[in-house]
Scaffold this motif. Sequence first.
Motif, PDB file in Angstrom:
ATOM      1  N   THR A 161      85.362  72.976  19.126  1.00  0.00           N
ATOM      2  CA  THR A 161      84.355  72.377  19.987  1.00  0.00           C
ATOM      3  C   THR A 161      84.906  72.188  21.394  1.00  0.00           C
ATOM      4  OG1 THR A 161      83.514  71.180  18.069  1.00  0.00           O
ATOM      5  CG2 THR A 161      82.750  70.463  20.219  1.00  0.00           C
ATOM      6  N   PRO A 162      84.182  72.626  22.432  1.00  0.00           N
ATOM      7  CA  PRO A 162      84.654  72.427  23.805  1.00  0.00           C
ATOM      8  C   PRO A 162      84.901  70.953  24.107  1.00  0.00           C
ATOM      9  CG  PRO A 162      82.756  73.910  23.735  1.00  0.00           C
ATOM     10  CD  PRO A 162      82.901  73.335  22.369  1.00  0.00           C
ATOM     11  N   ALA A 163      85.892  70.713  24.978  1.00  0.00           N
ATOM     12  CA  ALA A 163      86.262  69.332  25.298  1.00  0.00           C
ATOM     13  C   ALA A 163      85.084  68.572  25.886  1.00  0.00           C
ATOM     14  CB  ALA A 163      87.440  69.332  26.271  1.00  0.00           C
ATOM     15  N   GLY A 164      84.309  69.229  26.770  1.00  0.00           N
ATOM     16  CA  GLY A 164      83.147  68.558  27.352  1.00  0.00           C
ATOM     17  C   GLY A 164      82.117  68.173  26.316  1.00  0.00           C
ATOM     18  N   VAL A 183      83.282  64.994  24.495  1.00  0.00           N
ATOM     19  CA  VAL A 183      83.036  63.799  25.309  1.00  0.00           C
ATOM     20  C   VAL A 183      81.555  63.461  25.332  1.00  0.00           C
ATOM     21  CG1 VAL A 183      83.189  62.840  27.638  1.00  0.00           C
ATOM     22  CG2 VAL A 183      85.077  64.215  26.741  1.00  0.00           C
ATOM     23  N   GLY A 184      80.712  64.482  25.500  1.00  0.00           N
ATOM     24  CA  GLY A 184      79.272  64.247  25.526  1.00  0.00           C
ATOM     25  C   GLY A 184      78.747  63.705  24.206  1.00  0.00           C
ATOM     26  N   LEU A 185      79.212  64.300  23.092  1.00  0.00           N
ATOM     27  CA  LEU A 185      78.779  63.810  21.783  1.00  0.00           C
ATOM     28  C   LEU A 185      79.218  62.368  21.559  1.00  0.00           C
ATOM     29  CD1 LEU A 185      79.405  66.842  19.381  1.00  0.00           C
ATOM     30  CD2 LEU A 185      77.226  65.743  19.866  1.00  0.00           C
ATOM     31  N   THR A 186      80.425  62.042  21.995  1.00  0.00           N
ATOM     32  CA  THR A 186      80.930  60.679  21.826  1.00  0.00           C
ATOM     33  C   THR A 186      80.096  59.683  22.613  1.00  0.00           C
ATOM     34  OG1 THR A 186      83.168  61.534  21.499  1.00  0.00           O
ATOM     35  CG2 THR A 186      82.954  59.199  22.038  1.00  0.00           C
ATOM     36  N   LEU A 187      79.804  60.015  23.870  1.00  0.00           N
ATOM     37  CA  LEU A 187      78.995  59.120  24.701  1.00  0.00           C
ATOM     38  C   LEU A 187      77.580  58.976  24.144  1.00  0.00           C
ATOM     39  CD1 LEU A 187      80.082  60.264  28.292  1.00  0.00           C
ATOM     40  CD2 LEU A 187      80.779  58.192  27.051  1.00  0.00           C
ATOM     41  N   LEU A 188      77.014  60.095  23.675  1.00  0.00           N
ATOM     42  CA  LEU A 188      75.675  60.047  23.107  1.00  0.00           C
ATOM     43  C   LEU A 188      75.658  59.205  21.832  1.00  0.00           C
ATOM     44  CD1 LEU A 188      72.739  61.029  23.237  1.00  0.00           C
ATOM     45  CD2 LEU A 188      73.438  63.066  21.959  1.00  0.00           C
ATOM     46  N   ALA A 189      76.681  59.357  20.999  1.00  0.00           N
ATOM     47  CA  ALA A 189      76.765  58.566  19.770  1.00  0.00           C
ATOM     48  C   ALA A 189      76.892  57.081  20.085  1.00  0.00           C
ATOM     49  CB  ALA A 189      77.946  59.043  18.918  1.00  0.00           C
ATOM     50  N   LEU A 190      77.675  56.743  21.102  1.00  0.00           N
ATOM     51  CA  LEU A 190      77.824  55.338  21.482  1.00  0.00           C
ATOM     52  C   LEU A 190      76.504  54.763  21.999  1.00  0.00           C
ATOM     53  CD1 LEU A 190      81.309  55.423  23.265  1.00  0.00           C
ATOM     54  CD2 LEU A 190      80.767  54.432  21.032  1.00  0.00           C
ATOM     55  N   THR A 240      72.405  73.753  18.323  1.00  0.00           N
ATOM     56  CA  THR A 240      73.860  73.867  18.233  1.00  0.00           C
ATOM     57  C   THR A 240      74.302  73.750  16.780  1.00  0.00           C
ATOM     58  OG1 THR A 240      74.474  71.518  18.382  1.00  0.00           O
ATOM     59  CG2 THR A 240      73.986  72.657  20.445  1.00  0.00           C
ATOM     60  N   ARG A 241      75.558  74.097  16.539  1.00  0.00           N
ATOM     61  CA  ARG A 241      76.175  73.951  15.222  1.00  0.00           C
ATOM     62  C   ARG A 241      77.363  73.000  15.311  1.00  0.00           C
ATOM     63  NH1 ARG A 241      72.068  75.141  13.878  1.00  0.00           N
ATOM     64  NH2 ARG A 241      71.308  76.996  12.784  1.00  0.00           N
ATOM     65  N   TRP A 242      77.311  72.101  16.266  1.00  0.00           N
ATOM     66  CA  TRP A 242      78.407  71.160  16.439  1.00  0.00           C
ATOM     67  C   TRP A 242      78.468  70.195  15.261  1.00  0.00           C
ATOM     68  CZ3 TRP A 242      76.945  69.705  22.159  1.00  0.00           C
ATOM     69  CH2 TRP A 242      77.200  70.804  22.979  1.00  0.00           C
ATOM     70  N   ARG A 243      79.683  69.970  14.789  1.00  0.00           N
ATOM     71  CA  ARG A 243      79.859  68.950  13.755  1.00  0.00           C
ATOM     72  C   ARG A 243      79.589  67.576  14.386  1.00  0.00           C
ATOM     73  NH1 ARG A 243      82.261  71.011   9.210  1.00  0.00           N
ATOM     74  NH2 ARG A 243      83.286  73.036   9.476  1.00  0.00           N
ATOM     75  N   GLY A 244      78.885  66.743  13.652  1.00  0.00           N
ATOM     76  CA  GLY A 244      78.508  65.445  14.181  1.00  0.00           C
ATOM     77  C   GLY A 244      77.066  65.376  14.584  1.00  0.00           C
ATOM     78  N   ARG A 245      76.386  66.541  14.637  1.00  0.00           N
ATOM     79  CA  ARG A 245      74.974  66.535  15.053  1.00  0.00           C
ATOM     80  C   ARG A 245      74.088  65.830  14.035  1.00  0.00           C
ATOM     81  NH1 ARG A 245      75.999  71.345  12.717  1.00  0.00           N
ATOM     82  NH2 ARG A 245      74.402  72.267  11.365  1.00  0.00           N
ATOM     83  N   ARG A 246      74.480  65.884  12.747  1.00  0.00           N
ATOM     84  CA  ARG A 246      73.685  65.204  11.726  1.00  0.00           C
ATOM     85  C   ARG A 246      73.734  63.694  11.921  1.00  0.00           C
ATOM     86  NH1 ARG A 246      70.439  69.133   9.981  1.00  0.00           N
ATOM     87  NH2 ARG A 246      71.565  70.909   9.104  1.00  0.00           N
ATOM     88  N   LEU A 247      74.897  63.178  12.273  1.00  0.00           N
ATOM     89  CA  LEU A 247      75.029  61.746  12.530  1.00  0.00           C
ATOM     90  C   LEU A 247      74.201  61.340  13.739  1.00  0.00           C
ATOM     91  CD1 LEU A 247      76.371  59.008  11.976  1.00  0.00           C
ATOM     92  CD2 LEU A 247      78.283  59.750  13.412  1.00  0.00           C
ATOM     93  N   ILE A 248      74.236  62.147  14.785  1.00  0.00           N
ATOM     94  CA  ILE A 248      73.447  61.877  15.987  1.00  0.00           C
ATOM     95  C   ILE A 248      71.962  61.823  15.633  1.00  0.00           C
ATOM     96  CG2 ILE A 248      72.749  62.806  18.228  1.00  0.00           C
ATOM     97  CD1 ILE A 248      75.528  61.717  18.319  1.00  0.00           C
ATOM     98  N   ASP A 249      71.501  62.799  14.872  1.00  0.00           N
ATOM     99  CA  ASP A 249      70.096  62.863  14.504  1.00  0.00           C
ATOM    100  C   ASP A 249      69.697  61.670  13.638  1.00  0.00           C
ATOM    101  OD1 ASP A 249      67.620  64.454  14.549  1.00  0.00           O
ATOM    102  OD2 ASP A 249      67.947  64.628  12.398  1.00  0.00           O
ATOM    103  N   ALA A 250      70.556  61.276  12.699  1.00  0.00           N
ATOM    104  CA  ALA A 250      70.253  60.143  11.813  1.00  0.00           C
ATOM    105  C   ALA A 250      70.141  58.837  12.605  1.00  0.00           C
ATOM    106  CB  ALA A 250      71.323  60.023  10.739  1.00  0.00           C
ATOM    107  N   MET A 251      71.044  58.612  13.551  1.00  0.00           N
ATOM    108  CA  MET A 251      70.977  57.387  14.348  1.00  0.00           C
ATOM    109  C   MET A 251      69.725  57.352  15.209  1.00  0.00           C
ATOM    110  SD  MET A 251      74.826  56.326  15.551  1.00  0.00           S
ATOM    111  CE  MET A 251      75.208  57.866  16.368  1.00  0.00           C
ATOM    112  N   ALA A 252      69.307  58.525  15.715  1.00  0.00           N
ATOM    113  CA  ALA A 252      68.096  58.565  16.543  1.00  0.00           C
ATOM    114  C   ALA A 252      66.847  58.243  15.739  1.00  0.00           C
ATOM    115  CB  ALA A 252      67.960  59.949  17.189  1.00  0.00           C
ATOM    116  N   TRP A 253      66.846  58.562  14.437  1.00  0.00           N
ATOM    117  CA  TRP A 253      65.676  58.325  13.597  1.00  0.00           C
ATOM    118  C   TRP A 253      65.657  56.929  13.002  1.00  0.00           C
ATOM    119  CZ3 TRP A 253      61.267  60.928  12.960  1.00  0.00           C
ATOM    120  CH2 TRP A 253      61.206  62.247  13.418  1.00  0.00           C
ATOM    121  N   LEU A 254      66.737  56.189  13.084  1.00  0.00           N
ATOM    122  CA  LEU A 254      66.829  54.885  12.435  1.00  0.00           C
ATOM    123  C   LEU A 254      65.725  53.913  12.850  1.00  0.00           C
ATOM    124  CD1 LEU A 254      68.454  53.216  10.432  1.00  0.00           C
ATOM    125  CD2 LEU A 254      69.938  52.487  12.315  1.00  0.00           C
TER     126      LEU A 254
END
Length: 588
Positions: free
Chosen positions: A31-34, A37-44, A413-427
């Motif tokens: 996964t690219p470094a950017g 960082v973006g996934l981490t900020l979005l998850a937070l 995308t096929r980035w790992r962690g996208r499922r967690l992002i999607d689940a938090m958005a639907w909560l």
Amino acid sequence: MTLSADDRVSDIVTRPSPSSSSAAWRWLRATPAGSIVGLTLLALLLAFLTVYPLSMLLYGSLHSTPPGVVGVFNLDGYRDIVSQQSLLILLNTIGISLAKTIPSVIIAVLLAWILARTDTPFRGTLEVLVTLPFFIPPILTAMAWGMLGNPQVGLLNQLYQWITGSTSSPINVYSYGGVIWHMMQYSVPFLFLLIVDAFRAMDPSLEEAARMCGATRLRTFLTVTLKLMLPALTGAAILSFIRGIENFESPLFFGSPAGIHVITTDIYDSINQRSPPQYQYATAISFVIMALMFLIILLQWGVLRGRSFQTVTGKGYSPAVMKLGRWRWVTFAFCALFFFVTVVLPVGQLLIGSFFKFFGFYQWDMLTLEHYQEVAGSSEFWRGFGNTMLLGFVGATLTMGLGGTVAYISVRTRWRGRRLIDAMAWLPWMMPGIVLGVGFLWGFALLPHAIPIYGTIWALLLAYISLGTPLSVRVMSSAYAQLSFDLEECSRVHGASWLQTMQRIMIALVWPSFAVGWVLVFFGIMRELSASVLLYSVGSEVLSVVLLKLWANGSAEQVSVIGLLMMVMVIVFRWVQLSVIKKWVGAL
């Protein structure tokens, strides 16, 4: 969690050999470094908007004192729930929601069948009209029906007495029937919007086959059409049932005066109507709602598991409409009657009430324009209007931006962690507005003093973004899913950067969905009351809160004026939404 075929293929292709490094290192390396960082900020950010208020609900349900006050941890809030009164409130909530869901499903199915599968005249116009009640803020129609169906001075009761000469009042909205009736006015168009496309997509040859085998139209409808619509009907009915449990306006306006309490009004009363406020009980019972909704969703999965309902195949077919003959005017009258009762009557009451000096006294010498002058000179109204417009425009824009980002990561995308992002958005989809409001009430109060959100307009903004995120993700996910991956690959092959590809291709193609979602989120913000009434403070009132305060003070005439102004806004934004959809379809 079940993976899609693409996910399984991706996992097989990227599966490491035994000599590979750890899974975490492989993800970091791939996964690219950017992106990391973006996934981490979005998850937070999503964690703050969804997980944080939920965790604060748990904290508040175990804390003995109000937010920000030192106390101890105990189970007193949960002990208070286990009482005869709380059991009655829970049964009221479930019973009322079920009582409005069943007739709402029947009416919505009938409307969807009429407008999607028959030759009823003016079907396009009727479809717009029967869905309009969904976009009107419930507080407006609640107040209008409070004036129409008041047992003492309600306009409908006065008309009945004038026509019949009787002194009785047949309509009383302050009852179980009034609560259910008002909830149905929003449930029917909500269900219609969810199931009408399923009727359009079904192959009519399946029904024709049943008719050729000797089945009557009624039997075909019951044994073929409805069974094939089971996934759409079940999902829509369960969502409607959940919305019934979440409903706040109908029980507040029509139930509370009659001593009818449900979970949402009990939470509101525990914080705003009791001295001292029972925050611990309110947060504990909020968890009961969450558990109940989770069980309902599990029930839906169990009903549909292992069953096939394929109605659209590779075989071409032409959607056909049923010829009703003279009965088509009966179906037309049925649709028109629904629009008249749910829109014309309450809006007409607001119009009449705004021109008479006192509510309930409709004589010619009582006509006046002073209520318009009072509203025009009210600083509280203009402050509420300004706050609503600011929160609506900023909130809808930020919510759609956040939803679009989550949807892109989840779908494209096929980035790992996208499922967690999607689940938090639907909560937040499982959290009623008043429950989320309680969670944020605790969360904002416990933030460090260096983060001054509690008691400001930003508290409302964050709550609105959280409530609107699931809708924005759904709208944008559907838009992204329709776009082929070849579009991005072709752009990149020709030398365009990722940013250029997003700006010139992806965003250009999904902007109609963005616009439609923006209007829907704006509607949601304008009509939201349950979270607003808990999080507002002096100076941050929105129009729904201003209306509630005026109604509580007996200013029904000013409520009528403000209600009419809000209705004009609803019609304008609804027209904009339909115009965007029409241009989008025309472009395709």
